[in-house]
Design a protein around this motif. Sequence first.
Motif, PDB file in Angstrom:
ATOM      1  N   GLN A   1      34.632  34.509  50.231  1.00  0.00           N
ATOM      2  CA  GLN A   1      33.649  34.835  51.092  1.00  0.00           C
ATOM      3  C   GLN A   1      32.727  35.608  50.750  1.00  0.00           C
ATOM      4  OE1 GLN A   1      36.806  35.331  54.345  1.00  0.00           O
ATOM      5  NE2 GLN A   1      35.971  33.245  55.083  1.00  0.00           N
ATOM      6  N   VAL A   2      31.356  35.445  51.001  1.00  0.00           N
ATOM      7  CA  VAL A   2      30.462  36.690  50.490  1.00  0.00           C
ATOM      8  C   VAL A   2      29.473  36.932  51.639  1.00  0.00           C
ATOM      9  CG1 VAL A   2      28.601  36.918  48.841  1.00  0.00           C
ATOM     10  CG2 VAL A   2      30.502  35.467  48.246  1.00  0.00           C
ATOM     11  N   GLY A   3      29.231  38.247  52.017  1.00  0.00           N
ATOM     12  CA  GLY A   3      28.350  38.881  52.758  1.00  0.00           C
ATOM     13  C   GLY A   3      28.648  39.060  53.946  1.00  0.00           C
TER      14      GLY A   3
ATOM     15  N   ASP B   1      25.993  46.772  47.189  1.00  0.00           N
ATOM     16  CA  ASP B   1      26.315  48.014  45.895  1.00  0.00           C
ATOM     17  C   ASP B   1      26.477  47.202  44.587  1.00  0.00           C
ATOM     18  OD1 ASP B   1      26.171  49.777  48.045  1.00  0.00           O
ATOM     19  OD2 ASP B   1      28.585  50.012  48.229  1.00  0.00           O
ATOM     20  N   HIS B   2      27.004  46.213  44.374  1.00  0.00           N
ATOM     21  CA  HIS B   2      27.568  45.659  43.321  1.00  0.00           C
ATOM     22  C   HIS B   2      26.430  44.797  42.580  1.00  0.00           C
ATOM     23  CE1 HIS B   2      31.192  47.603  44.550  1.00  0.00           C
ATOM     24  NE2 HIS B   2      31.448  47.735  43.271  1.00  0.00           N
ATOM     25  N   GLY B   3      25.906  43.948  43.458  1.00  0.00           N
ATOM     26  CA  GLY B   3      25.017  42.979  43.130  1.00  0.00           C
ATOM     27  C   GLY B   3      25.317  41.629  42.699  1.00  0.00           C
ATOM     28  N   VAL B   4      24.320  40.826  42.399  1.00  0.00           N
ATOM     29  CA  VAL B   4      24.479  39.293  42.298  1.00  0.00           C
ATOM     30  C   VAL B   4      25.689  38.824  41.105  1.00  0.00           C
ATOM     31  CG1 VAL B   4      23.452  36.985  41.536  1.00  0.00           C
ATOM     32  CG2 VAL B   4      22.528  38.568  43.395  1.00  0.00           C
ATOM     33  N   GLU B   5      25.259  39.596  39.898  1.00  0.00           N
ATOM     34  CA  GLU B   5      26.125  39.284  38.685  1.00  0.00           C
ATOM     35  C   GLU B   5      27.496  39.581  39.032  1.00  0.00           C
ATOM     36  OE1 GLU B   5      25.087  37.603  36.239  1.00  0.00           O
ATOM     37  OE2 GLU B   5      22.993  37.222  37.237  1.00  0.00           O
TER      38      GLU B   5
ATOM     39  N   ALA C   1      29.308  39.744  41.679  1.00  0.00           N
ATOM     40  CA  ALA C   1      29.692  38.606  42.628  1.00  0.00           C
ATOM     41  C   ALA C   1      29.791  37.321  42.024  1.00  0.00           C
ATOM     42  CB  ALA C   1      28.597  38.547  43.921  1.00  0.00           C
ATOM     43  N   LEU C   2      29.063  36.812  41.118  1.00  0.00           N
ATOM     44  CA  LEU C   2      29.166  35.385  40.501  1.00  0.00           C
ATOM     45  C   LEU C   2      30.336  35.478  39.388  1.00  0.00           C
ATOM     46  CD1 LEU C   2      25.518  34.889  39.371  1.00  0.00           C
ATOM     47  CD2 LEU C   2      26.583  33.479  41.100  1.00  0.00           C
TER      48      LEU C   2
END
Length: 323
Positions: free
Chosen positions: A197-199, A220-224, A226-227
């Motif tokens: 779950q994201v966001g 804080d950590h960014g897209v990459e 999370a992916l």
Amino acid sequence: MSEDFDQYEKGDLAFTRRSPYGTEIEAMYSGATSFMRRRYSRDLTNVDVAIIGVPFDLATSNRPGARFGPRAIRAASTQLSWARPWPWTKDPFETLNVVDFGDCVFDPGQPDTIVASVQQWYDKIIAQDVIPLTLGGDHFVTYPILKSLAAKHGPISLIHFDAHCDTWADKKGRVDHGTMFYHAANEGIVDASHSVQVGMRTVNDLDLGYTVLDALWLHDHGVEAALKIIQEKVADNPTYITFDIDFLDPACAPGTGTPVCGGFDTITAIKLLHGLQNLNLIGADVVEVAPAYDHAEITALAGATMATNLVCLMAAAKERSNK
């Protein structure tokens, strides 16, 4: 795969399109507003993806109006349907046969029958090995869709973009748009241990085993980062993506029932979806677009953009499965 179509001589590609493949230009301001100008059809022969609207909002806990979301997303998609989706390098409609299946039909006067009615609607589609892409509707609509998919695929990995976790505890037999993923995990429809779950930017200490990357974490950590976590968690499991439009900040998506400050802009969402090309994707949805609270169609356009990116992911999944 051009049809030699002149936008100023012909129209209504939703009915007149001869080939199911390719992207043709039709005037943005006119014509039948099927999703991305795909043909309206209930014939699923050789179809890869069916666009289905579920105009339901009786399970919302705040502002109603998401029942008008499917219509608004379809209308906004006419602004996107004239060229290959950006930033993708391939046109998904060159390889996928995508039809607009119209809207799911149910009786709102019998609310206890909604789950079964929606599930039966999807059973017919899924039985023909067609991938459903749903336009909601409030987020409750994801629950019967997951039930239908799980009947075929077993427990599903869920990738859930949202401001809300939708896992608040609920009693058996009761479901609303904030509790359906509580039930889905407890009933074994969703494999929470392989779901992300994201966001999230509302409070719930009950995670039920889902991996939760809340809004502060993502900022804080960014897209990459999370992916990387998402890919590791879902691996090659049958995966469903659900995108609640309130994942976006209210500045980017005011037209929704329960907006929450501190969210994300549309380019962040596009980057997240664009980065999920190595999935075993069996379905997806965009939910909670409520056009009555929108301004200048920006929420509907965001919804159409997310849905178009999901089609691109489905094309990537097909290409991956064919290798």
